[in-house]
Design an enzyme around this catalytic site. Structure first.
Site, PDB file in Angstrom:
ATOM      1  N   CYS A 156      27.068  29.402  -5.614  1.00 46.65           N
ATOM      2  CA  CYS A 156      27.162  28.309  -6.595  1.00 46.65           C
ATOM      3  C   CYS A 156      28.581  27.747  -6.604  1.00 46.65           C
ATOM      4  CB  CYS A 156      26.735  28.841  -7.960  1.00 46.65           C
ATOM      5  SG  CYS A 156      27.478  28.064  -9.382  1.00 46.65           S
ATOM      6  N   CYS A 189      30.590  27.762  -9.862  1.00 41.64           N
ATOM      7  CA  CYS A 189      30.940  29.131 -10.278  1.00 41.64           C
ATOM      8  C   CYS A 189      32.277  29.557  -9.674  1.00 41.64           C
ATOM      9  CB  CYS A 189      29.863  30.121  -9.842  1.00 41.64           C
ATOM     10  SG  CYS A 189      28.256  29.783 -10.582  1.00 41.64           S
TER      11      CYS A 189
END
Lengths: 108, 310
Positions: free
Chosen positions: A31, A34
Protein backbone atom coordinates in the site's frame (compact mmCIF):
# COMPACT_ATOMS: atom_id res chain seq x y z
CA UNK A 1 9.43 3.25 23.60
CA UNK A 2 9.70 2.30 19.98
CA UNK A 3 6.53 1.37 18.10
CA UNK A 4 5.08 -2.09 18.79
CA UNK A 5 4.24 -4.73 16.20
CA UNK A 6 0.69 -5.94 16.80
CA UNK A 7 -0.39 -9.32 15.44
CA UNK A 8 -3.45 -11.57 15.57
CA UNK A 9 -1.66 -13.47 18.35
CA UNK A 10 -0.94 -10.51 20.64
CA UNK A 11 -3.90 -8.25 19.73
CA UNK A 12 -6.09 -9.24 22.71
CA UNK A 13 -3.25 -8.91 25.16
CA UNK A 14 -1.55 -5.80 23.77
CA UNK A 15 -4.57 -3.83 22.52
CA UNK A 16 -7.91 -5.01 23.90
CA UNK A 17 -6.67 -5.76 27.44
CA UNK A 18 -4.26 -2.83 27.54
CA UNK A 19 -4.32 -0.67 30.67
CA UNK A 20 -3.45 2.39 28.55
CA UNK A 21 -4.89 3.78 25.28
CA UNK A 22 -3.46 2.20 22.11
CA UNK A 23 -2.96 3.62 18.61
CA UNK A 24 -2.97 0.93 15.91
CA UNK A 25 -1.80 1.62 12.32
CA UNK A 26 -3.36 -1.00 10.00
CA UNK A 27 -1.03 -1.25 7.00
CA UNK A 28 0.40 -3.53 4.32
CA UNK A 29 3.65 -3.50 2.36
CA UNK A 30 1.82 -3.19 -1.00
CA UNK A 31 0.00 0.00 0.00
CA UNK A 32 1.66 3.22 -1.25
CA UNK A 33 0.08 5.62 1.26
CA UNK A 34 0.99 3.25 4.12
CA UNK A 35 4.65 3.85 3.27
CA UNK A 36 4.09 7.54 4.04
CA UNK A 37 2.23 6.80 7.25
CA UNK A 38 4.83 4.36 8.60
CA UNK A 39 7.66 6.82 9.33
CA UNK A 40 5.16 9.26 10.90
CA UNK A 41 4.04 6.52 13.31
CA UNK A 42 7.66 5.70 14.14
CA UNK A 43 8.47 9.36 14.92
CA UNK A 44 5.26 9.72 16.93
CA UNK A 45 6.12 6.64 19.01
CA UNK A 46 9.50 8.15 19.85
CA UNK A 47 8.04 11.55 20.71
CA UNK A 48 5.29 10.08 22.91
CA UNK A 49 7.83 8.00 24.83
CA UNK A 50 7.15 8.08 28.55
CA UNK A 51 3.48 8.99 28.04
CA UNK A 52 0.76 6.61 29.13
CA UNK A 53 0.10 5.27 25.64
CA UNK A 54 1.00 2.44 23.27
CA UNK A 55 1.66 3.04 19.58
CA UNK A 56 2.18 0.36 16.96
CA UNK A 57 1.50 -1.17 13.58
CA UNK A 58 -0.46 -4.17 12.42
CA UNK A 59 0.32 -5.75 9.04
CA UNK A 60 -3.07 -6.76 7.63
CA UNK A 61 -1.47 -9.43 5.41
CA UNK A 62 0.15 -11.17 8.37
CA UNK A 63 -2.78 -10.56 10.72
CA UNK A 64 -6.00 -10.57 8.68
CA UNK A 65 -8.25 -11.58 11.61
CA UNK A 66 -7.74 -8.37 13.58
CA UNK A 67 -8.31 -6.20 10.50
CA UNK A 68 -11.41 -8.24 9.68
CA UNK A 69 -12.79 -8.05 13.21
CA UNK A 70 -12.83 -4.25 13.06
CA UNK A 71 -13.92 -4.31 9.40
CA UNK A 72 -10.98 -2.38 8.07
CA UNK A 73 -11.73 -1.91 4.36
CA UNK A 74 -9.17 0.69 3.41
CA UNK A 75 -5.60 1.26 4.46
CA UNK A 76 -3.96 3.03 6.05
CA UNK A 77 -6.60 3.01 8.79
CA UNK A 78 -5.61 4.27 12.22
CA UNK A 79 -7.66 3.31 15.26
CA UNK A 80 -7.39 4.42 18.86
CA UNK A 81 -8.51 1.88 21.47
CA UNK A 82 -9.36 2.72 25.06
CA UNK A 83 -10.50 0.12 27.60
CA UNK A 84 -10.73 -2.46 24.82
CA UNK A 85 -13.06 -0.34 22.66
CA UNK A 86 -12.29 1.61 19.49
CA UNK A 87 -12.83 5.29 20.30
CA UNK A 88 -11.50 6.84 17.09
CA UNK A 89 -10.96 5.73 13.51
CA UNK A 90 -9.04 7.68 10.84
CA UNK A 91 -8.85 6.67 7.20
CA UNK A 92 -5.98 7.75 4.97
CA UNK A 93 -2.61 9.24 5.87
CA UNK A 94 -2.65 11.43 8.99
CA UNK A 95 0.03 13.96 9.91
CA UNK A 96 1.84 14.00 13.20
CA UNK A 97 0.10 17.11 14.55
CA UNK A 98 -3.34 15.54 14.03
CA UNK A 99 -2.25 12.36 15.79
CA UNK A 100 -0.66 14.28 18.68
CA UNK A 101 -3.92 16.17 19.17
CA UNK A 102 -6.07 13.03 18.99
CA UNK A 103 -3.86 11.15 21.44
CA UNK A 104 -3.64 14.06 23.83
CA UNK A 105 -7.43 14.35 23.89
CA UNK A 106 -7.73 10.61 24.62
CA UNK A 107 -5.18 10.99 27.42
CA UNK A 108 -6.87 14.06 28.93
CA UNK B 1 10.32 28.96 15.84
CA UNK B 2 10.27 30.02 12.19
CA UNK B 3 13.26 28.74 10.26
CA UNK B 4 15.59 31.61 9.28
CA UNK B 5 17.51 29.84 6.52
CA UNK B 6 16.91 31.14 3.01
CA UNK B 7 16.68 28.21 0.58
CA UNK B 8 17.58 28.44 -3.10
CA UNK B 9 14.66 26.32 -4.22
CA UNK B 10 11.63 24.81 -2.56
CA UNK B 11 9.66 22.19 -4.46
CA UNK B 12 6.09 21.53 -3.34
CA UNK B 13 4.89 18.03 -4.23
CA UNK B 14 5.79 14.38 -3.90
CA UNK B 15 5.32 12.80 -7.31
CA UNK B 16 7.57 12.12 -10.27
CA UNK B 17 7.65 15.80 -11.36
CA UNK B 18 8.80 16.89 -7.88
CA UNK B 19 11.45 14.16 -7.59
CA UNK B 20 12.83 14.89 -11.06
CA UNK B 21 13.01 18.62 -10.35
CA UNK B 22 14.74 17.82 -7.03
CA UNK B 23 17.22 15.55 -8.81
CA UNK B 24 18.17 18.23 -11.34
CA UNK B 25 18.45 21.01 -8.77
CA UNK B 26 20.36 18.80 -6.34
CA UNK B 27 22.89 17.85 -9.03
CA UNK B 28 23.39 21.59 -9.61
CA UNK B 29 24.30 21.92 -5.89
CA UNK B 30 21.25 24.05 -5.15
CA UNK B 31 20.25 21.87 -2.15
CA UNK B 32 16.51 21.90 -2.92
CA UNK B 33 14.00 21.40 -0.13
CA UNK B 34 11.03 19.25 -1.13
CA UNK B 35 7.81 19.72 0.85
CA UNK B 36 6.16 16.47 -0.11
CA UNK B 37 2.82 16.78 1.66
CA UNK B 38 0.62 13.93 2.84
CA UNK B 39 -1.34 13.05 -0.27
CA UNK B 40 0.03 10.04 -2.08
CA UNK B 41 1.24 10.65 -5.62
CA UNK B 42 -0.47 8.84 -8.49
CA UNK B 43 2.40 6.53 -9.42
CA UNK B 44 2.52 5.21 -5.85
CA UNK B 45 -1.10 4.13 -6.28
CA UNK B 46 -0.57 2.19 -9.49
CA UNK B 47 0.92 -1.21 -10.15
CA UNK B 48 3.09 -1.81 -13.19
CA UNK B 49 4.07 1.08 -15.47
CA UNK B 50 4.80 -0.21 -18.96
CA UNK B 51 5.31 3.06 -20.84
CA UNK B 52 8.24 4.57 -18.94
CA UNK B 53 11.18 4.09 -21.29
CA UNK B 54 14.19 2.14 -20.09
CA UNK B 55 12.26 -0.52 -18.20
CA UNK B 56 11.82 -3.35 -20.70
CA UNK B 57 9.55 -5.41 -18.46
CA UNK B 58 7.88 -2.39 -16.89
CA UNK B 59 8.47 -0.95 -13.44
CA UNK B 60 6.21 -0.88 -10.41
CA UNK B 61 4.92 2.69 -9.90
CA UNK B 62 5.70 2.79 -6.15
CA UNK B 63 9.21 1.47 -6.84
CA UNK B 64 9.84 4.10 -9.53
CA UNK B 65 8.80 6.85 -7.12
CA UNK B 66 10.81 5.47 -4.19
CA UNK B 67 13.91 5.16 -6.39
CA UNK B 68 13.50 8.63 -7.93
CA UNK B 69 13.30 10.10 -4.43
CA UNK B 70 16.40 8.19 -3.29
CA UNK B 71 18.23 9.34 -6.41
CA UNK B 72 17.41 13.00 -5.60
CA UNK B 73 18.42 12.49 -1.96
CA UNK B 74 21.73 10.99 -3.06
CA UNK B 75 22.63 14.36 -4.57
CA UNK B 76 21.53 16.36 -1.55
CA UNK B 77 17.79 17.03 -1.88
CA UNK B 78 16.05 17.24 1.50
CA UNK B 79 12.45 16.06 2.04
CA UNK B 80 9.76 17.10 4.51
CA UNK B 81 6.45 15.31 5.09
CA UNK B 82 4.53 18.48 5.83
CA UNK B 83 1.54 19.98 4.10
CA UNK B 84 2.16 23.36 2.46
CA UNK B 85 -0.88 25.45 3.30
CA UNK B 86 -0.06 29.00 2.20
CA UNK B 87 2.51 31.03 0.30
CA UNK B 88 3.49 34.62 0.93
CA UNK B 89 5.61 36.82 -1.30
CA UNK B 90 7.82 39.59 0.00
CA UNK B 91 10.33 41.27 -2.31
CA UNK B 92 11.14 38.17 -4.39
CA UNK B 93 11.34 35.96 -1.31
CA UNK B 94 8.68 33.28 -1.03
CA UNK B 95 7.54 31.99 2.35
CA UNK B 96 5.88 28.57 2.39
CA UNK B 97 3.78 27.97 5.51
CA UNK B 98 3.04 24.45 6.67
CA UNK B 99 1.13 23.32 9.78
CA UNK B 100 3.54 24.68 12.37
CA UNK B 101 6.56 25.81 10.35
CA UNK B 102 7.52 28.21 7.62
CA UNK B 103 10.30 28.07 5.06
CA UNK B 104 11.81 30.83 2.92
CA UNK B 105 13.12 30.45 -0.59
CA UNK B 106 14.39 32.41 -3.58
CA UNK B 107 12.61 30.20 -6.13
CA UNK B 108 9.59 27.93 -5.94
CA UNK B 109 8.54 24.94 -8.04
CA UNK B 110 4.93 23.84 -7.73
CA UNK B 111 4.48 20.13 -8.51
CA UNK B 112 1.38 19.36 -6.47
CA UNK B 113 -0.12 16.96 -9.01
CA UNK B 114 -3.77 16.05 -9.13
CA UNK B 115 -6.28 14.51 -6.73
CA UNK B 116 -8.93 11.90 -7.52
CA UNK B 117 -12.17 13.29 -8.91
CA UNK B 118 -15.31 12.51 -6.92
CA UNK B 119 -18.75 11.80 -8.33
CA UNK B 120 -20.34 14.29 -6.00
CA UNK B 121 -23.26 12.03 -5.10
CA UNK B 122 -24.98 11.28 -1.80
CA UNK B 123 -23.31 8.64 0.34
CA UNK B 124 -19.95 8.99 -1.35
CA UNK B 125 -17.53 10.94 0.85
CA UNK B 126 -19.32 9.84 4.04
CA UNK B 127 -18.44 6.22 3.27
CA UNK B 128 -14.75 6.46 2.42
CA UNK B 129 -13.17 3.51 4.20
CA UNK B 130 -16.57 1.86 4.56
CA UNK B 131 -16.77 0.67 0.98
CA UNK B 132 -15.93 3.78 -1.05
CA UNK B 133 -12.36 3.92 -2.30
CA UNK B 134 -10.22 5.78 -4.82
CA UNK B 135 -7.36 3.29 -4.60
CA UNK B 136 -7.83 -0.30 -5.74
CA UNK B 137 -4.17 -1.14 -5.21
CA UNK B 138 -4.60 -0.15 -1.55
CA UNK B 139 -7.95 -1.70 -0.82
CA UNK B 140 -8.57 -4.54 -3.30
CA UNK B 141 -7.39 -7.19 -0.83
CA UNK B 142 -10.32 -6.39 1.47
CA UNK B 143 -12.73 -7.51 -1.28
CA UNK B 144 -11.73 -11.16 -1.32
CA UNK B 145 -14.70 -13.17 -2.66
CA UNK B 146 -16.86 -10.04 -2.64
CA UNK B 147 -18.46 -7.88 -5.33
CA UNK B 148 -16.89 -4.56 -6.29
CA UNK B 149 -18.11 -1.81 -8.59
CA UNK B 150 -15.72 0.45 -10.50
CA UNK B 151 -16.82 3.75 -11.99
CA UNK B 152 -14.92 5.03 -15.00
CA UNK B 153 -13.76 4.18 -18.49
CA UNK B 154 -10.13 5.26 -18.73
CA UNK B 155 -6.85 3.44 -18.18
CA UNK B 156 -7.02 3.80 -14.42
CA UNK B 157 -10.51 2.23 -14.35
CA UNK B 158 -9.22 -0.71 -16.42
CA UNK B 159 -6.23 -1.14 -14.13
CA UNK B 160 -8.35 -0.99 -10.98
CA UNK B 161 -10.71 -3.60 -12.45
CA UNK B 162 -7.80 -5.91 -13.25
CA UNK B 163 -6.30 -5.47 -9.78
CA UNK B 164 -9.67 -6.28 -8.21
CA UNK B 165 -10.12 -9.49 -10.22
CA UNK B 166 -7.25 -10.97 -8.23
CA UNK B 167 -9.41 -10.82 -5.10
CA UNK B 168 -13.07 -10.11 -5.79
CA UNK B 169 -15.55 -12.74 -6.94
CA UNK B 170 -17.25 -10.25 -9.27
CA UNK B 171 -16.14 -6.91 -10.70
CA UNK B 172 -18.64 -4.59 -12.40
CA UNK B 173 -17.47 -1.55 -14.37
CA UNK B 174 -20.02 1.21 -14.68
CA UNK B 175 -19.38 3.67 -17.47
CA UNK B 176 -21.47 6.65 -18.56
CA UNK B 177 -20.76 6.19 -22.27
CA UNK B 178 -21.15 3.27 -24.71
CA UNK B 179 -17.41 2.71 -25.11
CA UNK B 180 -14.27 3.09 -23.01
CA UNK B 181 -11.69 5.80 -23.58
CA UNK B 182 -8.91 3.59 -22.15
CA UNK B 183 -5.97 2.53 -24.30
CA UNK B 184 -6.68 -0.50 -26.51
CA UNK B 185 -4.20 -2.76 -24.69
CA UNK B 186 -5.89 -2.10 -21.33
CA UNK B 187 -9.37 -2.63 -22.81
CA UNK B 188 -8.26 -5.95 -24.31
CA UNK B 189 -7.04 -7.15 -20.93
CA UNK B 190 -10.36 -6.23 -19.33
CA UNK B 191 -12.46 -7.89 -22.05
CA UNK B 192 -10.31 -11.03 -21.73
CA UNK B 193 -11.66 -11.43 -18.17
CA UNK B 194 -15.28 -12.00 -19.29
CA UNK B 195 -16.03 -14.49 -16.54
CA UNK B 196 -15.13 -12.00 -13.79
CA UNK B 197 -15.67 -8.52 -15.20
CA UNK B 198 -19.09 -7.27 -16.27
CA UNK B 199 -19.61 -3.86 -17.91
CA UNK B 200 -22.72 -1.72 -17.53
CA UNK B 201 -22.74 0.94 -20.29
CA UNK B 202 -24.47 4.31 -20.55
CA UNK B 203 -25.05 4.43 -16.83
CA UNK B 204 -24.30 6.83 -14.00
CA UNK B 205 -24.06 6.16 -10.26
CA UNK B 206 -26.46 8.55 -8.56
CA UNK B 207 -26.17 7.46 -4.93
CA UNK B 208 -24.13 5.16 -2.68
CA UNK B 209 -26.30 3.15 -0.29
CA UNK B 210 -25.39 1.47 2.99
CA UNK B 211 -26.80 -0.99 5.48
CA UNK B 212 -26.38 1.75 8.08
CA UNK B 213 -22.70 1.01 8.54
CA UNK B 214 -21.14 -0.17 5.30
CA UNK B 215 -21.77 0.17 1.58
CA UNK B 216 -24.18 -2.49 0.31
CA UNK B 217 -25.52 -1.07 -2.98
CA UNK B 218 -25.35 1.74 -5.53
CA UNK B 219 -28.22 3.51 -7.24
CA UNK B 220 -27.87 3.64 -11.03
CA UNK B 221 -29.48 5.66 -13.77
CA UNK B 222 -29.38 4.68 -17.43
CA UNK B 223 -28.64 7.77 -19.51
CA UNK B 224 -30.59 6.47 -22.53
CA UNK B 225 -33.78 5.29 -20.87
CA UNK B 226 -33.66 7.30 -17.64
CA UNK B 227 -34.49 4.09 -15.81
CA UNK B 228 -33.15 3.82 -12.23
CA UNK B 229 -32.06 0.58 -10.60
CA UNK B 230 -30.22 -0.60 -7.50
CA UNK B 231 -27.17 -2.80 -7.75
CA UNK B 232 -25.91 -4.80 -4.75
CA UNK B 233 -22.18 -4.41 -4.12
CA UNK B 234 -19.72 -4.54 -1.25
CA UNK B 235 -17.74 -1.60 -2.49
CA UNK B 236 -17.38 1.14 -5.06
CA UNK B 237 -14.05 2.27 -6.54
CA UNK B 238 -13.85 5.63 -8.25
CA UNK B 239 -11.63 5.98 -11.31
CA UNK B 240 -13.17 8.96 -13.06
CA UNK B 241 -10.02 10.98 -13.46
CA UNK B 242 -8.25 13.62 -11.48
CA UNK B 243 -8.49 17.33 -10.80
CA UNK B 244 -5.38 19.51 -10.46
CA UNK B 245 -4.43 20.04 -6.80
CA UNK B 246 -4.13 23.79 -7.13
CA UNK B 247 -6.77 25.22 -4.76
CA UNK B 248 -4.13 26.83 -2.55
CA UNK B 249 -2.76 28.79 -5.52
CA UNK B 250 -5.99 30.25 -6.88
CA UNK B 251 -5.36 33.72 -5.48
CA UNK B 252 -1.67 33.66 -6.40
CA UNK B 253 -1.16 32.01 -9.78
CA UNK B 254 -3.05 32.20 -13.05
CA UNK B 255 -5.15 29.03 -13.45
CA UNK B 256 -7.16 27.95 -16.49
CA UNK B 257 -10.90 27.31 -16.22
CA UNK B 258 -10.28 23.69 -15.17
CA UNK B 259 -7.86 24.74 -12.43
CA UNK B 260 -4.57 23.89 -14.13
CA UNK B 261 -1.69 26.31 -13.47
CA UNK B 262 -0.90 28.24 -16.64
CA UNK B 263 2.80 28.15 -17.58
CA UNK B 264 4.85 29.09 -20.60
CA UNK B 265 7.07 26.56 -22.41
CA UNK B 266 9.83 27.12 -19.82
CA UNK B 267 7.36 26.20 -17.02
CA UNK B 268 7.26 29.79 -15.74
CA UNK B 269 4.04 30.89 -14.06
CA UNK B 270 2.70 34.44 -14.03
CA UNK B 271 4.87 35.19 -10.99
CA UNK B 272 8.59 35.60 -11.53
CA UNK B 273 10.46 32.97 -9.52
CA UNK B 274 7.54 30.52 -9.35
CA UNK B 275 7.56 27.56 -11.75
CA UNK B 276 5.09 24.68 -12.13
CA UNK B 277 5.46 21.13 -13.44
CA UNK B 278 3.49 17.92 -13.76
CA UNK B 279 -0.20 17.15 -13.54
CA UNK B 280 -0.96 20.45 -11.75
CA UNK B 281 -0.17 22.29 -15.01
CA UNK B 282 -0.79 19.66 -17.70
CA UNK B 283 -4.35 19.53 -19.03
CA UNK B 284 -3.34 17.44 -22.06
CA UNK B 285 -1.13 14.45 -21.38
CA UNK B 286 -0.96 13.55 -17.66
CA UNK B 287 1.65 10.86 -18.19
CA UNK B 288 4.49 9.88 -15.86
CA UNK B 289 7.16 10.54 -18.46
CA UNK B 290 5.68 13.94 -19.35
CA UNK B 291 5.53 14.94 -15.68
CA UNK B 292 9.14 13.86 -15.20
CA UNK B 293 10.19 15.90 -18.24
CA UNK B 294 8.27 18.92 -16.97
CA UNK B 295 10.01 18.57 -13.60
CA UNK B 296 13.36 18.76 -15.33
CA UNK B 297 12.25 21.80 -17.34
CA UNK B 298 11.04 23.63 -14.24
CA UNK B 299 14.28 22.80 -12.40
CA UNK B 300 16.46 24.11 -15.24
CA UNK B 301 14.34 27.25 -15.56
CA UNK B 302 14.55 27.85 -11.81
CA UNK B 303 18.32 27.38 -11.92
CA UNK B 304 18.62 29.93 -14.73
CA UNK B 305 16.38 32.34 -12.82
CA UNK B 306 18.68 32.13 -9.77
CA UNK B 307 21.78 32.64 -11.92
CA UNK B 308 20.30 35.68 -13.68
CA UNK B 309 19.38 37.29 -10.36
CA UNK B 310 22.93 37.16 -9.06
Amino acid sequence: MAEITFTDENFDQEVLHSQVPVLVDFWAPWCGPCKMQGPIIEELAKEMEGKNIKIGKLNVDDSPQSANKFRVMSIPTLMIFKNGQPVDQMIGVQDKNTLHNKLNSVLA
Amino acid sequence: MPETKLHNIIIIGGGIAAHTAALYNARADLEPLVIAGLETDQLSLTTIVENFPGFIDGVMGPQLIADAKKQAEKFGAKYLTEFAGAIEINENIFTVKTGGNQYQTKALIVATGASPRWLGVKGEKENVGKGVSTCATCDAAFYRDKTAVIVGGGDSAMEEALVLTKFAAKVIIIHRRDKFNASQIMQDRVFAQKDKIEVIWNTAVTEVLTDGQFVNAVKLENSQTGKTTELKTDGIFLAIGHVPATAMFQNLLTLDEQGYIVTDCAKKTNIEGIFAAGDCQDPYFRQAIVAAGAGAQAALSAEKYLQDKE
